[in-house]
Enzyme design. Structure first.
Site, mmCIF file in Angstrom:
data_model
loop_
_atom_site.group_PDB
_atom_site.id
_atom_site.type_symbol
_atom_site.label_atom_id
_atom_site.label_comp_id
_atom_site.label_asym_id
_atom_site.label_seq_id
_atom_site.Cartn_x
_atom_site.Cartn_y
_atom_site.Cartn_z
ATOM 1 N NE ARG A 69 -2.392 -1.163 3.660
ATOM 2 C CZ ARG A 69 -1.991 -0.305 4.581
ATOM 3 N NH1 ARG A 69 -2.094 1.005 4.380
ATOM 4 N NH2 ARG A 69 -1.476 -0.726 5.714
ATOM 5 C CE1 TYR A 197 0.624 -6.123 -1.951
ATOM 6 C CE2 TYR A 197 -0.523 -4.137 -1.263
ATOM 7 C CZ TYR A 197 -0.016 -5.375 -0.973
ATOM 8 O OH TYR A 197 -0.151 -5.880 0.283
ATOM 9 N N GLY A 199 -3.610 -4.220 -1.892
ATOM 10 C CA GLY A 199 -4.184 -3.183 -1.032
ATOM 11 C C GLY A 199 -4.553 -1.913 -1.790
ATOM 12 C CE LYS A 206 -5.985 -3.201 5.005
ATOM 13 N NZ LYS A 206 -6.253 -3.645 6.378
ATOM 14 C CG HIS A 226 -7.341 -2.211 10.480
ATOM 15 N ND1 HIS A 226 -6.071 -1.695 10.534
ATOM 16 C CD2 HIS A 226 -7.247 -3.321 9.714
ATOM 17 C CE1 HIS A 226 -5.255 -2.452 9.831
ATOM 18 N NE2 HIS A 226 -5.939 -3.441 9.331
ATOM 19 C CB SER A 248 -0.203 -3.304 9.363
ATOM 20 O OG SER A 248 -1.315 -2.598 8.877
ATOM 21 C CB CYS A 250 0.372 -6.184 15.899
ATOM 22 S SG CYS A 250 1.461 -4.761 16.153
ATOM 23 C CE LYS A 252 -6.733 -6.712 12.077
ATOM 24 N NZ LYS A 252 -6.020 -5.876 11.099
ATOM 25 C CG ASP A 277 -7.559 -6.588 7.456
ATOM 26 O OD1 ASP A 277 -6.751 -6.214 8.328
ATOM 27 O OD2 ASP A 277 -7.650 -6.029 6.353
ATOM 28 N NE ARG A 369 -0.050 -8.498 2.323
ATOM 29 C CZ ARG A 369 -0.736 -7.812 3.245
ATOM 30 N NH1 ARG A 369 -1.901 -8.244 3.670
ATOM 31 N NH2 ARG A 369 -0.239 -6.722 3.773
HETATM 32 C C1 OXD Z 1 -2.833 -4.041 6.391
HETATM 33 C C2 OXD Z 1 -3.383 -5.180 5.652
HETATM 34 O O1 OXD Z 1 -1.836 -3.462 5.960
HETATM 35 O O2 OXD Z 1 -4.329 -5.802 6.157
HETATM 36 O O3 OXD Z 1 -3.395 -3.697 7.431
HETATM 37 O O4 OXD Z 1 -2.916 -5.474 4.549
HETATM 38 MN MN MN Z 2 -5.187 -4.794 7.803
#
Ligand code: OXD
Ligand code: MN
Length: 585
Positions: A69, A197, A199, A206, A226, A248, A250, A252, A277, A369
């Site tokens: 992103r 890409y 994102g 997003k 989020h 991001s 961490c 999730k 997410d 990804r």
């Molecule tokens: C982020 C993602 O960057 O979910 O938060 O890709």
């Molecule tokens: Mn995310």
């Protein structure tokens, strides 16, 4: 495929602007998707992977300049700069439209425009919203087919007069200097150009489900966050739901698919994943807060995902998945750093070059990804398709903090919880032994994703709390899996053992667990460490609140809030004053 005049008028305008050779409506049928996969393989846009080992799986490589992103090229174009606020790039809509229209002009000449009707959330749910993405990329079509609900049934649901989010994507020549990801919240429009890409181009994610949806949520009285959503099942078979926001990188996705430690598993505890997410939250008829995952798939970071760290995510990628920028093995399967040890002797790396295990370069891009259907996940919740969503018992915020935040603490009430979310922060990871990294403030993990002024966003959170009775509103918590000891080692094992903390959270929601009130909120008297090699002293340190460290943090919080000037809501100012008084007691 539709008589909706708003769709047809807009489509005509976009065709006139971009001049595609051909326009193809995506009906959502497997036959059409299969034909597109074949076309993408024939053109080299995708590679068909080993179908015995990875049935239905494909591979795609983006340009090396187009792998993440791009926040510096992401804009919120509202009428005034103040509406976008200090955390968003802004340009006046008229100026931005002029700039973009020049870039899109004839950009699809010689190409096909695909028209993708899609629903964020189960089709027809009152929670859900419809978008239409126009794109010249088959890769985008195939990813959107995994990440969202697409096709004819979406148009049926839209009807002759329904409103939708207009999304235009043109890949062009992926020139980073002319790359723009632009949102016009007041026009319900997203425009993305010069990227391929995920994102930046899977505009349902997003761009729509967070930036545009957060704006719609503010207007319509709901929230786009989020957050992962998980269900925690106890041995009696009762399931309680938690939504959690972390910046991001961490963990999730790992938390959303957690596997409990052995002894809790044997007792009958389970975790069910509703989403990894994004969560859309609404107050239900019973006054509780309900969460829906608007997505249909996982766009997860591959490196670090393994049988050990997240077997459920790995299992989800074993069929009908698109891999982007990972490495390819000699068997035509996929590999990334952290998947297995040792690395294979030979690979084709993410840029397409030869790679051997003595190479100092990474084989997979760190932001490579997988795009995997949610239904592939072995622990997907039975409520995943529930159009009403799941009722939340708790909301959890978190960050990566070496010293400041204890393993877990609870807000005194919703308003205090909003303050905890608004002061969320993470530290850069390259910290040397004992040293504290650079603190990055990321309120509710939404800093890059709020489609309007963040001060108003805090205000919206506070107002949502006022609409719920205190006994029905989810309880709010903060966790920190990343506390370091003096030598710079993690003090908490993390991963599956985070279940112990989730259990304390649910027990607190039910009035079953003890806590002590500290300057920052309620901290556990103890956490279940059965079978863990954690001493009383270490646990005490994990739960310790050091007022001096917190005073420093408060100074950082004030500095962050100063950018909002007079717009900062009174509720945030009140909570800041309470924290300051508590720390000086
Ligand atoms: C982020 C993602 O960057 O979910 O938060 O890709
Ligand atoms: Mn995310």
């Amino acid at each position: 495929m539709t008589n909706n005049k708003k769709v047809l008028t807009w489509l005509d305008e976009m065709i006139a602007l971009t001049s595609p050779d051909k326009v193809v409506w995506i009906d959502g049928s497997e036959e059409q998707l299969e034909a597109l996969r074949a076309e993408a393989v024939a053109s080299g846009e995708m590679i068909k992977l080993n179908q015995e080992k990875l049935p239905g799986c494909y591979y795609h490589r983006t340009a090396p300049n187009d792998v993440a992103r791009v926040e510096d090229r992401t804009f919120i174009c509202t009428e005034t700069k103040e509406e976008a606020g200090p955390n968003n790039n802004w340009m006046a809509p008229s100026e931005m439209y002029a700039k973009l229209n020049a870039l899109y002009k004839d950009s699809m000449k010689g190409r096909t425009m695909y028209v993708i009707p899609y629903s964020m959330g189960p089709i027809g749910s009152s929670f859900s919203k419809i978008g239409i993405e126009l794109t010249d990329s088959i890769y985008v079509v195939l990813n959107m087919a995994i990440m969202t609900r697409i096709g004819e049934k979406v148009l049926e649901c839209l009807g002759e007069d329904g409103d939708f989010t207009k999304c235009l994507h043109a890949k062009k020549d992926v020139n980073p200097d002319e790359r723009y990801i632009v949102h016009f919240p007041q026009d319900n429009t997203i425009m993305s150009v010069n990227s391929a890409y995920g994102g930046n181009v899977l505009l349902g994610k997003k761009c729509f489900a967070l930036r545009i949806a957060s704006y719609l949520g503010k207007k319509e009285g709901w929230m786009a966050e989020h957050m992962l959503i998980l269900g925690l099942e106890n041995p009696q078979g009762e399931v309680k739901y938690i939504a959690a926001a972390f910046p991001s990188a961490c963990g999730k996705t790992n938390l959303a698919m957690l596997i409990p430690p052995k002894y809790l598993k044997e007792k009958g505890y389970k975790v069910w994943c509703v989403g990894d997410d994004i969560a859309w939250l609404r107050i239900g008829a019973d006054g509780r807060l309900y969460a829906v995952n608007p997505e249909a798939g996982f766009f997860g970071v591959a490196p670090g995902t393994s049988e050990k760290t997240n077997p459920n995510a790995l299992a989800a990628t074993m069929k009908n998945t698109i891999f982007t920028n990972v490495a390819i093995t000699d068997e035509n399967t996929v590999w990334w750093e952290g998947l297995s040890k040792p690395a294979p002797a030979h690979l084709i790396e993410w840029k397409g070059g030869e790679w051997t295990s003595d190479s100092s370069e990474k084989a997979a891009h760190p932001n490579s990804r997988f795009t995997a259907p949610a239904i592939n996940c072995p622990c997907i919740s039975s409520e995943f398709e529930n159009p009403q969503g799941v009722p939340l018992s708790a909301i959890v915020f978190g960050g990566r903090r070496a010293k400041t935040a204890p393993l877990v603490y609870q807000a005194r009430d919703w308003k205090h919880g909003v303050y905890i979310g608004a002061t969320m922060a993470s530290e850069t990871t390259a910290a040397a032994a004992g040293a504290v990294g650079v603190v990055r403030r990321d309120p509710m993990a939404m800093k890059p994703f709020v489609g309007y002024n963040m001060a108003d966003y805090f205000g919206h959170w506070l107002e949502m709390g006022e609409k719920m009775d205190a006994d029905k509103a989810p309880k709010i918590f903060h966790v920190n899996w990343f506390r370091l000891d003096e030598e710079g080692n993690f003090m908490w094992p993390g991963f599956g053992d985070n279940m112990r903390v989730l259990n304390w959270i649910i027990d607190r929601c039910e009035g079953k667990a003890d806590a002590v009130e500290t300057a920052i909120g309620y901290v556990p008297t103890t956490i279940d460490t059965t079978d863990l090699d954690i001493s009383e002293d270490v646990l005490k340190e994990l739960l310790n609140v050091d007022k001096e460290v917190w005073k420093e943090d408060l100074a950082g919080q004030k500095e962050f809030f100063a950018q909002f000037g007079d717009k900062l809501p009174q509720g945030i100012k009140d909570e800041m004053a309470i924290l300051e008084a508590n720390l000086n007691k």
